[in-house]
Each structure stands twice: as structure tokens, then as C-alpha cells.
Design a protein around this motif. Structure first.
Motif, PDB file in Angstrom:
ATOM      1  N   LEU A   1       9.362-108.270  45.849  1.00 31.55           N
ATOM      2  CA  LEU A   1       8.128-108.176  45.499  1.00 31.55           C
ATOM      3  C   LEU A   1       7.096-108.625  46.176  1.00 31.55           C
ATOM      4  N   CYS A   2       7.258-109.793  46.965  1.00 35.32           N
ATOM      5  CA  CYS A   2       5.786-110.682  47.518  1.00 35.32           C
ATOM      6  C   CYS A   2       5.435-109.447  48.897  1.00 35.32           C
ATOM      7  N   LEU A   3       7.217-108.870  49.791  1.00 29.85           N
ATOM      8  CA  LEU A   3       6.469-109.004  51.200  1.00 29.85           C
ATOM      9  C   LEU A   3       6.076-107.553  51.158  1.00 29.85           C
ATOM     10  N   PRO A   4       5.493-106.777  50.101  1.00 26.43           N
ATOM     11  CA  PRO A   4       4.983-105.435  50.931  1.00 26.43           C
ATOM     12  C   PRO A   4       3.189-106.038  50.174  1.00 26.43           C
TER      13      PRO A   4
ATOM     14  N   ASP B   1      -4.806 -94.038  60.187  1.00 24.09           N
ATOM     15  CA  ASP B   1      -5.630 -94.802  59.040  1.00 24.09           C
ATOM     16  C   ASP B   1      -5.299 -95.434  57.896  1.00 24.09           C
ATOM     17  N   HIS B   2      -4.286 -95.714  57.158  1.00 22.85           N
ATOM     18  CA  HIS B   2      -3.264 -97.043  56.687  1.00 22.85           C
ATOM     19  C   HIS B   2      -1.983 -96.539  57.201  1.00 22.85           C
ATOM     20  N   ILE B   3      -1.904 -98.026  57.431  1.00 18.81           N
ATOM     21  CA  ILE B   3       0.105 -97.973  57.493  1.00 18.81           C
ATOM     22  C   ILE B   3       0.319 -99.315  56.047  1.00 18.81           C
ATOM     23  N   ALA B   4       2.004 -99.052  55.548  1.00 24.16           N
ATOM     24  CA  ALA B   4       2.010 -99.522  54.435  1.00 24.16           C
ATOM     25  C   ALA B   4       3.477 -99.797  54.747  1.00 24.16           C
ATOM     26  N   LEU B   5       4.374-100.970  53.938  1.00 22.25           N
ATOM     27  CA  LEU B   5       5.575-101.375  53.653  1.00 22.25           C
ATOM     28  C   LEU B   5       5.655-101.224  52.591  1.00 22.25           C
TER      29      LEU B   5
END
Length: 465
Positions: free
Chosen positions: A29-32, A58-62
Motif C-alpha cells: 500500500l505504501c510503496l506506490p 509525461d508521467h511514470i508510476a508504480l
């Protein structure tokens, strides 16, 4: 049950299991939420820029553990100046292009990466209305396995790479557009001697826009409707490809057998000879020592749609010329298209190319080092897919016209059949004939007509001056 739960060992196990589950849940839950997306984006862009490939995201997400999503990726591939050619002329330069991908989802297998140091990535790509799905890359040491499950309607215009699609060896520049479909599966075991797989690609509704030829001083050409462009390549050892058994090269050499390279359009017909291939000799040289043997035949035409458009434009021009008095007519008059037509260029070079024409098709052979091949006109070696190419071919063979029982020469017959052949220059004719289940052929020269009768010979080849 209550006694088991109250046992000290059970209580300790439940306690540690609870801690572990809480830790995993908190990590997922917390890592992203705390993932340094901006810092990672800047780091990747900086590393790409140092390598000479400016990159923007533009955007990168885990998402969860091991899944990365990237939006709005733009990678600039720098241009390249032309290389010196024979005679001191400079070849065409390659323009800089910007690779554009709208969305990438990549899922990395964590356990193989931690314990085996192996990379296992599954990915999907979206660009415009097209997508690449079920992509899979596995890296174990120096070995790679690449699989692309499906490519569906990926437009070259959306990807932004159409201007680099032809390469400098063709001496033709332009913006190739179309929608890519197909699939691929490739295994690379650390060297080209362990290279196998198959690639099947199809470029639908292909159009070459704003083409230019760099030869003969350079000139612009009209857009070319390529139609459907099909490419099928199989990779493996030469000894395992029956079609290349008689070709030069070590049996243990690796080949990329170009089974199909074909264009079917109203304005272009192109087909390759079935033994076209790229050969990589055994050893450490790899692709640097590779050679190519590509033989194809092509024919330009003019689509009915383009003819109708040209006729309408000529009619409109005539109407406007007869009514120059009105300002509206002058305002509507568009710029003159001074681009040359492909068929006109061939007509201008007709005397030079006529010796290399058969059934309306002109042959081209590209041989030599893979990255610096020599391409020269030649009599078409291709029979499959060309009009009237079935003359003198066995029934059932590629490009053959079924003779039927009424037309077949009976075994042992002395009946002669006449084949008209054009001999614009020194030529080589290979004649084959199939009578029932046995190969029979024989030939003799009579002026410009070649006659043959069934004999027991398997084949006949004659050089005609």
C-alpha cells in the motif's frame, strides 16, 4: 481446536505470521504512495540524454509490486549524415525522428530478479488507436527470449518513425505510413549461432508520402500507394532451411530466411524470390560479417482513383483557364504539383531498364555485406506473384498455370511446344516441365523462339547470346 490455538507454539507462529502479513500489506500500500516517480523520471531522462537520445515522459508510476505505468513517452532518435558511395557521391541522410508512445504497462517478475538475477518482463504498448499486446521478454545471462503476442493497427504516423522506415540503402526518402499488424517470437542464446524464431508483420493501407530520390541530382515524386506490405522471416541454421540448401555458405551458418516480402497495391506490385536471405557465418563476427542476398521484382502502376483525380484536376484547370475574369476563379486556383510520377520515371529510364524487364516487372538484386549491399537491376528471378510468370513452369509449382489433361504432353511424346521469349541481351533461361510424376525437359534454340520436347533429362540450362 481451542486447545491448539492456545498452544504456545501456535500462538508464536500466528504472531509472527501476523507481523509478516502486516508488513507485506503496508509495503504494497505504501510503496506506490511514496514511490519517487519524479526523481526516477528525471534520472531516466538524464541517462538517455547522456547516450544521445533525448527522452521525455509525461508521467511514470508504480502500481503494486513490480508493475510500472508510463504515459506520454517521447524518445528522439538523432539524425545521421549520408555515407560516401561509389564515385564519391554522398548517400541520403537519415532525418531525426521522435518515437511517440502514449501508454506503456510493464510488469516485472520480482522473485526471479531477486534470487536468480533474471529479468522477466511482460508489457503492453498503446499508440494512437493501435496497440501491442502480450509482449514478453526473458533475459537469463546473455540469452534473450522475446515474444510479441499480437500487434494490432499500430500506425507508423502515431509512432512517429515513418520517415526512418526505408533506410539509406534504398536512396529513397519519404514518410511511410500504414497500420502494423503481426506477431513475433525470437530466441537469442548469447550468439548469432543460437538464433531462432519467426517474425510475421503486415503493413496495411501503406502509403509512401512526399518521397524523394537522391540519385541523378535528386527529385521529388508523387505519393505512392503501396497497399498491403507483408514480411515473413524465419531464423535458424542454414541446414534446416530446405529452400536454401543449394545456396552458398556453411551449413552451420545462421540465416534469416526472407520467406515473404510482398507489396500488393494499385500502384505497386512487389514480390521477392524464395531464396532471399541474410547469412551470418559461424564465429564471433555476428551481424558485422553478415551478407545479404535479396532478389525481388516490382512493377509500378496508376490506381483508378488517382487517374480519376488527375482527370478531374485537368478538367477543373481547363474550366478555370476559360474563366479567368472572376476573382473567385483566381483565388481557387491551387499550386501546380510539379512532382514526377513513378511510372514516368521508369519510362524515362526505359532503355536502360528494358533488358531487365520480364512480364512488365523489373528485377533488382541486392547482394554483399548486410550494411553496405550493392543493388543492381537484373532479370527477375521471381515467378510467384508476377503476371504471366507461369510460362514454362511445372504444373503445381509457384506461378504455374495448370495445363490440365488436355494440354499435358503425354509421356514419351515427340510433340513440340512453343514458348516465345524476349532476348534483349545476353540471358540465361532455365526450363522445367512436369509430365505426370517425372521431370522432363529439353531445349534447342531457333531464332528468338525456344522450343522443347519431353525427354528424360531432369533440367536444361542454356546461355543465349
Amino acid at each position: 481446536m481451542e486447545r491448539i490455538l492456545r498452544h504456545p507454539r501456535t500462538s508464536a507462529a500466528l504472531q509472527y505470521s501476523g507481523y509478516s502479513l502486516f508488513f507485506i500489506a503496508a509495503l504494497v500500500l505504501c510503496l506506490p504512495w511514496t514511490f519517487p516517480s519524479r526523481q526516477l523520471r528525471n534520472f531516466v531522462a538524464r541517462q538517455a540524454r547522456l547516450q544521445g537520445y533525448p527522452l521525455h515522459m509525461d508521467h511514470i508510476a508504480l502500481r503494486g509490486l513490480g508493475t510500472v505505468a508510463i504515459d506520454g513517452l517521447r524518445l528522439t532518435v538523432p539524425g545521421k549524415s549520408g555515407e560516401p558511395q561509389e564515385g564519391g557521391a554522398m548517400g541520403p541522410s537519415l532525418p531525426a525522428v521522435e518515437l511517440k508512445i502514449d501508454h506503456i504497462t510493464a510488469k516485472i517478475a520480482i522473485l526471479p530478479l531477486i534470487f536468480g538475477r533474471n529479468v522477466d518482463v511482460r508489457f503492453d504498448i498503446e499508440a494512437g488507436e493501435g496497440k501491442l499486446s502480450d509482449g514478453h521478454i526473458v533475459k537469463k545471462g546473455d540469452a534473450f527470449d522475446i515474444e510479441i503476442g499480437k500487434i494490432d493497427a499500430l500506425a507508423l504516423a502515431d509512432l512517429g518513425i515513418g520517415r526512418r522506415a526505408l533506410g539509406p540503402q534504398t536512396f529513397v526518402t519519404g514518410d511511410l505510413d500504414g497500420k502494423i499488424g503481426g506477431k513475433a517470437q525470437v530466441h537469442y542464446g548469447g550468439s548469432t549461432e543460437d538464433l531462432s524464431g519467426a517474425v510475421e508483420l503486415e503493413l496495411a493501407d501503406a502509403v509512401l508520402k512526399s518521397p524523394e530520390i537522391s540519385m541523378m541530382g535528386g527529385f521529388k515524386l508523387t505519393d505512392l500507394g503501396v497497399g498491403t506490405l507483408t514480411l515473413k522471416v524465419k531464423m535458424g541454421l542454414k541446414q534446416s532451411v530446405a529452400a536454401l540448401a543449394a545456396q552458398r555458405g556453411a551449413e552451420k551458418a545462421t540465416v534469416l530466411h526472407i520467406e515473404t516480402l510482398q507489396a500488393e497495391g494499385d500502384e505497386l506490385q512487389l514480390v521477392t524470390e524464395e531464396t532471399s536471405h541474410i547469412l551470418i557465418p559461424p564465429g564471433k563476427g555476428g551481424f558485422k560479417q553478415a551478407t545479404i542476398a535479396l532478389h525481388f521484382a516490382f512493377q509500378f502502376g496508376e490506381s483508378a482513383k488517382k487517374k480519376a483525380a488527375d482527370a478531374k484536376a485537368a478538367a477543373d484547370k481547363g474550366d478555370k483557364a476559360g474563366d479567368k475574369a472572376t476573382d473567385k476563379t483566381a483565388a481557387d486556383a491551387g499550386p501546380t504539383d510539379d512532382r514526377a510520377k513513378w511510372s514516368k520515371i521508369l519510362a524515362m529510364a526505359g532503355s536502360r531498364l528494358k533488358p531487365f524487364e520480364r512480364n512488365g516487372f523489373i528485377g533488382i538484386g541486392c547482394t554483399g555485406p548486410l550494411f553496405r549491399p550493392q543493388c543492381k537491376p537484373e532479370l527477375p528471378m521471381v515467378t510467384t506473384g508476377t503476371k504471366a510468370a507461369a510460362v514454362g513452369r511445372p504444373e503445381g509449382a509457384p506461378g504455374a498455370v495448370g495445363a490440365g489433361k488436355d494440354n499435358a504432353a503425354p509421356a514419351g511424346s515427340d510433340r513440340e511446344e512453343l514458348i516465345q521469349v524476349e532476348l534483349p541481351g545476353p540471358s540465361t533461361v532455365v526450363l522445367e516441365y512436369l509430365d505426370d510424376a517425372r521431370q522432363v525437359a529439353g531445349a534447342r534454340l531457333s531464332g528468338l523462339a525456344l522450343t522443347f520436347s519431353p525427354t528424360a533429362a531432369a533440367s536444361y540450362s542454356a546461355s543465349l547470346d
